[in-house]
Design an enzyme around this catalytic site. Sequence first.
Site, PDB file in Angstrom:
ATOM      1  N   CYS A   1      -2.599  24.232   1.812  1.00 21.36           N
ATOM      2  CA  CYS A   1      -1.270  23.916   1.658  1.00 21.36           C
ATOM      3  C   CYS A   1      -0.832  22.931   2.926  1.00 21.36           C
ATOM      4  CB  CYS A   1      -0.478  25.156   1.893  1.00 21.36           C
ATOM      5  SG  CYS A   1       1.339  24.949   2.332  1.00 21.36           S
TER       6      CYS A   1
ATOM      7  N   HIS B   1      -0.846 -14.490  -9.796  1.00 15.05           N
ATOM      8  CA  HIS B   1      -1.109 -13.607  -8.724  1.00 15.05           C
ATOM      9  C   HIS B   1      -0.167 -12.600  -8.415  1.00 15.05           C
ATOM     10  CE1 HIS B   1      -0.961 -12.666  -4.421  1.00 15.05           C
ATOM     11  NE2 HIS B   1      -2.240 -12.675  -4.500  1.00 15.05           N
TER      12      HIS B   1
END
Length: 936
Positions: A870, A490
Amino acid sequence: MTRTAANHAADKEPTGAATGKLTYRFGDGSAEGDASMRDLLGGKGAGLHEMSRLGVPVPPGFTLTTDVCTSFYAQERRYPDGFEEQIRESLNWVEQIVGATFGDATNPLLLSVRSGAQVSMPGMMDTVLNLGLNDATVEGLATRSGDPRFAYDSYRRFVAMYSDVVLGVKRDDDLSADPFEELLEAKKESRGVELDTELDAGALKELVGEYKAEVRRQLGTGCPDDPWHQLVTAIGAVFESWETPRAIIYRNMNGYDHAWGTACNVQSMVFGNLGDDCATGVCFTRDPKTGARGIFGEYLINAQGEDVVAGVRTPSPIATAARLEGDPPSMEESQGETYRKLLDACTRLEQHFTDMQDIEFTVQQGKLWILQTRTGKRTGPAMVKIASDLVDEKMIDERAAILRQDPEQISELLHPVFDDGPARNVIAKGLAASPGAAVGRVVFSADEATAAMEQGQKVILVRIETSPEDISGMVATQGILTARGGMTSHAAVVARGWGKCCVSDCSSIAIDYAKGEFKASAADGNVVTVKRGDTISIDGSTGDVMLGVMPTVEPVLPPEFERLMAWADEARTLKVRTNADTPEDAAKARAFGAEGIGLTRTEHMFFGEDRILAVRQMILSGSEAGRREALAKVLPIQRGDFEGIFRAMDGFPVTIRLLDPPLHEFLPHKPAEQKEVATALGVSLEDVERRVESLAEFNPMLGHRGVRLAITYPEIYEVQARAILEAALNVTAEGRTVIPEIMVPLVATPSELEAVLGQILAVAEAVFAEMGTRVDYTIGTMIELPRTCVTADRIAEQADFFSFGTNDLTQTTFGLSRDDAGRFLPSYLDQNVLEKDPFVELDREGVGALVKIGVEKGRATRPDLKVGICGEHGGGSVVGGVLPRGGLQLRVVLAVSGADRAAGCGTGSVAVDRWLSRAPTRSRISFATPRGWGRA
Ligand code: ADP
Ligand code: MG
Ligand code: MG
């Protein structure tokens, strides 16, 4: 907690109840579903159906659709009409294929009930195996198989899993052991054996009794005997596991939708615990860490699936090549024939899905069964190598290879690594499970890790093994160190998925949770005790665990990366720029492939030690003459800044934004500093105080900033324009190519832009006349107010280019201050009022629509208008959904990462040239423009 799945399901249709076909069958070489049906059948289900169609051996079963799950939530946890009938019919079908009957005392069919959402959420949800066992059927199983040991092993597994998943019998807390694990350990001890496989039927039968007693002790009721009841409640538990806190956290972290729901697969069992010709394992068709070719995985003889993943016994490698000293024999050695079947299946599945697969399998008496296949999670370096190799192997083309690059994982390639120079104080060595260099203080539980992170501490989570309960704490760490569990444990799988450093299976450390320490015994017999809070460094690429802080260095990029980048360059139609405010940042970004600067902020320059006094003098001055005098001091320094940037960007365009922030930000606010400024400038302290006070605004974000500064103080932009153009001419005179683009921020009306344009054009002509030569330049504007978007046709009459400033545009569209949103946005996200933080991922519906209007209107006036986006969304994905997904992202991300690291600015922007494309993207991107932008 709100039932988000229910809410969304309720949106879908008036009643929210699923109707019609609820189960889809697979097995015996055919299937009702296929790989394309992930949304309905979940990833695991769709994979099982597809494999079954391909003739890959898959135990027969059926899938309950995700609609059943969403319906279950919408209907206050009731199942839709026809639920039981359809299950019974499909179950009958399975019984006929297998030749056994569910609940039958002489020949029982056993089932696994498995969760599986449309995206893989490893270990986040639940599965119950060996369902259908009780005191009667276990005897039937024992007789039919001739192996009572196997029957009782399956039974004790069932009781433990069912009680955990369905009844909620858990370990007491984070630091205590699983109660069933403890009973198993005790049993092994009392029988004087080491391995669970050495326990005989009698011991296992006793364990069943002890497990059941534990359940009764905790709950007051037992584990149910009726198989049908077991089945229906297990299905319910699988659906419920969609909404466990860990699953919710995982979805939030990965940006997955809470409305999807999980499917549930009910499948006949095959048995890896029926003796030494049986096994269970997991494998990747290539190395998920490096991308190297060749089967990569682990298996356990005489075991069931969960054993490998949970790290109960340390598994052995599948391929001999991966065998380390002291490992038990590989599968290749001990089960050669099955190994070859597995290799075959791997090749087939990889060829079919054209990507590296993560496969779960079980071998029952020499027969191989595939239980799951999915596209394997991999590290950034593996992602790059595998894509490049698959092109060589003619499985995919170059375009596909580019499209498979996850921009966030690319940035992993840029993570620092430990410096090889200094001697390493290695105190232990484990498996190099997930690469990276992590330094932090030792903690022993997920809760501690979370608490430490909240205090801004860097920690390394040290555990015997991790389980899905630890997920929230794992998020909070720099790295993870486990004592048990292999490459597919895991901890390893989750860490690799997140690009987090992990060292697993470090068996030479002995962890004592109660004392809050671990002891590491070195090969020379030396024992080092590391206490909670001590600092260690772990190297996920070598498995080294080191005491103290080890220095890190920049990594070397793999050759495949350059190859992909070259393909990306050929494929993309967008250019990518970076944000940079200094020549150094500009040079670094260029080295990373930036093709210009999309945003140079000039305000940072104003803060420089050599000029801040002059800037303050300008602000404090009461007259235009005084301001001009002060600005005259700033001019040469600013010109020098621009010269440096132009030099670094020789041949590439540079967009410079004129001053944006309110002047208030440049003045000192502490009395002592104000006094200093007063003295330096020869004005009174009161003057400074008064000016600071007079500039204070209730709402600076909407105040006197951007173009508004130039309307009141034209000299500011005039001086900036002069500095830019003089610098451009000077650097041009050096024989370089300069492409300056002057950008005016926060424009709301065409008249504002017109006024400023007049100022700049006049300055430009003056400069050109003075210097006796000219330079090409453009003047554009930031589009960051809704008004500007909807009047973009008028704005475009004045502007050579648009740059959509998505931060401010998001603020002004939502009427939401980014600086204050942090106090309440989390509640929005928790309650699903908003799905995403709009400052992290661009809001397509609102802000995106405004951008769209802006582009269309702008281009209606000026078809060749240059357009870009931007935005500085601080480390998140910027323009999700607005931009085309494609190779450009690679270059973009690099440009950003390069600039990020250089300047510490998390930034992004991208051209919107083909922004109509639907595909969502999770990239963070820097400035890009259509090909040919600029005057070169
Ligand atoms: P997860 O999503 O947590 O991996 P799975 O549903 O894949 O859960 O089940 C985990 C493991 O259980 C599988 O890898 C496999 O080893 C075992 N398993 C699941 N279904 C079956 C089955 N029908 N027969 C035998 N083993 C199974
Ligand atoms: Mg699985
Ligand atoms: Mg702005």
